[in-house]
Design an enzyme around this catalytic site. Structure first.
Site, PDB file in Angstrom:
ATOM      1  N   LYS A   7      -1.193  11.502  -2.107  1.00  0.00           N
ATOM      2  CA  LYS A   7      -0.259  12.275  -2.917  1.00  0.00           C
ATOM      3  C   LYS A   7       0.945  11.383  -3.194  1.00  0.00           C
ATOM      4  CE  LYS A   7       1.709  16.103  -4.456  1.00  0.00           C
ATOM      5  NZ  LYS A   7       1.342  16.286  -5.850  1.00  0.00           N
TER       6      LYS A   7
ATOM      7  N   ARG B 295       4.594  -7.398  13.251  1.00  0.00           N
ATOM      8  CA  ARG B 295       5.183  -8.741  13.223  1.00  0.00           C
ATOM      9  C   ARG B 295       6.684  -8.606  13.015  1.00  0.00           C
ATOM     10  NH1 ARG B 295       6.636  -8.393   7.964  1.00  0.00           N
ATOM     11  NH2 ARG B 295       5.168  -7.334   6.599  1.00  0.00           N
TER      12      ARG B 295
END
Lengths: 71, 444
Positions: B201, B292
């Site tokens: 959506k 990361r």
């Protein structure tokens, strides 16, 4: 004879026409990849593809000729 | 204990990691490609090893060459930076199999969060709200149309393996659906080697707010604050700040709790970021997790006094969260502007030689640059060449300082987005803290 040049250095990602193809003004003929972005190169005039000067994967510099059109 | 690190990256982030390593008395090994042989990160590292040709596949994405360099440099650990191989689970696993420490979370977590569908599933299982979406069993017209109709237009078509704003496209109505699907599949196959897609959506005018977390090996997970990264072009961030002036105390609490809960549930270790979309009613939706160091990590560093690279190294060394150092240079607000080598209106790349690269020395301004005057910005890598970070006691003061700094900057030889950053900082919508992810599109 008309030359389609690149205004940017980069890798040739896709060549979208073949020799003998008719191209229209503004048609995308080559897609370059530069700095992780796709850069479409369009024909600045209509014509027939006479010669393709680059291959997919090759590196081009600014002002290099990519495609030669006739007509 | 880590004594020597190979940095499997380039540009500003390699320079940034070297800086902390020097402070920690850790030796550094840089790796570089043909195009980067004169780069700043090569000059600043204790050693530098040549990888190969300029293309990323011949150099920074070539795991074997990087492992050869690690062997030649006799390092203990590999820091992957961001982008490139930083979220490549196969690379992380090879690094570990060869006996090096990989500075990041476990291979299985990288793998799980790297696939957007698996990441959504993991978050749903953890009770974290995700954007309503449907995984497609195939890309037949009837399957895709049914999924989009169930969700209701507009929808987003996304690549499961996508990231960095590549492999996602909005669809307004059914007429464009199949065209977009085939384009996303094609692009995803080219860039990520997988054509797997899903439909979500579309969330109207959301803010992009992310939470920085850190986790140790004994199950402690902390949230170190949020970053509002709503100012984006081509789905890539250009200005980030903390704290978010949109979030209420309650909204912030909800965001932090969701991020910590997510980290605990997936057994996260090391430093990571949980990204959310936040709608006008402060509903939060999990977007993705980056396993990361993030480009915009300095925003958190300048508001918390924490050196996140040091935390990454300490956590990789097995330290626990309570024992980690925090400095006392905390400020209330920080804002980062990313400098891209690109046309400020078309966003087309602008490689070339930096004839001038001058920025003023100012109190409360930090520069994380990967280039210097005279350097050549090549077309082979990401156009982000540096970051300017302003910090101080109030948002207004920080915004003014960043604006002044960018107005005084003198960059010649290439085009950059600096004029666009200046326009943004002067814009009432941004100044009032009302910018959503639509801001740049409306600015142009």
């Amino acid at each position: 004879m008309k030359e389609i040049k690149t205004n940017m250095a980069g890798n040739v990602w896709k060549v979208q026409v073949a020799p003998g193809d008719k191209v229209e003004l503004g048609q995308e003929v080559v897609i370059l990849e530069s700095m992780k972005m796709e850069i479409p190169i369009a024909a600045e005039s209509a014509g027939t593809v006479e010669e393709i000067k680059v291959e997919e994967g090759s590196f081009v510099n600014e002002e290099d000729v990519l495609i030669v059109l006739k007509g | 204990m880590i004594k020597k690190i190979l940095i499997a990256n380039r540009g500003e982030i390699a320079v940034r990691i070297i800086k902390t390593c020097k402070q920690m008395n850790i030796k550094t090994v840089a790796v570089y490609s043909e195009a980067d042989k004169d780069s700043l990160h090569v000059q600043l590292a204790d050693e530098a090893h040549f990888l190969g040709g300029s293309r990323v596949t011949e150099s920074y994405l070539n795991g074997e060459k990087i492992l050869d360099a690690a062997n030649a440099g006799n390092v203990d650990a590999i820091h992957p930076g961001y982008g490139l191989l930083s979220e490549n689970a196969d690379f992380a696993e090879k690094v570990r199999q060869e006996g090096y420490l990989f500075i990041g979370p476990s291979t299985s977590v990288i793998q799980k969060m790297g696939n957007k569908i698996a990441a959504r599933k993991a978050m749903e299982d953890a009770g974290v709200s995700v954007i309503p979406g449907i995984t497609l069993s195939d890309t037949e017209e009837s399957t895709v149309k049914k999924a989009a109709r169930v969700l209701g237009y507009p929808v987003m078509v996304k690549a499961a393996a996508g990231g960095g704003g590549i492999g996602m496209q909005k669809v307004e109505d059914e007429g464009d659906l199949m065209k977009v699907v085939s384009s996303v599949v094609k692009k995803s196959e080219t860039f990520f080697g997988s054509g797997e897609i899903y439909v979500e959506k579309f969330i109207e005018s959301p803010r992009h707010i992310e939470a920085q977390i850190a986790a140790d090996r004994v199950g402690n997970v902390v949230c170190l604050g949020e970053r509002d990264c709503s100012v984006q072009r081509r789905n890539q961030k250009i200005l980030e700040e903390a704290p978010s002036i949109f979030l209420s105390d309650n909204g912030r609490k909800k965001l932090f709790e969701a991020a910590v809960h997510a980290g605990k549930t997936i057994e996260y270790t090391n430093v990571g970021t949980v990204e959310f979309l936040v709608d006008g009613e402060e509903q939060i939706y999990f977007l993705e997790m980056n396993t990361r160091l993030q480009v915009e990590h300095p925003v958190t560093e300048e508001t918390t006094g924490i050196d996140l690279v040091q935390w990454q190294i300490d956590l990789a060394n097995g330290k626990d969260i309570p024992s980690l150092e925090r400095n006392n240079n905390q400020s209330n607000h920080a804002m980062e502007a990313r400098i891209y080598a690109e046309d400020p209106t078309t966003f087309f790349p602008s490689p070339g030689k930096l004839i001038e690269w001058e920025f003023p020395e100012m109190e409360g301004i930090r520069y994380d640059f990967g280039v210097e005057k005279g350097a050549t910005v090549t077309p082979f890598y990401d156009p982000m060449i540096g970051k300017v970070i302003a910090y101080g006691s109030s948002r207004k003061a920080v915004m003014d300082k960043l604006l002044m700094c960018l107005e005084m900057a003198n960059v010649e030889g290439i085009k950059t987005n600096i004029p666009m950053l200046i326009n943004t900082l002067k814009h009432p919508t941004f100044q009032n803290g009302e910018a959503t992810t639509d801001f740049v599109k409306n600015l142009i």
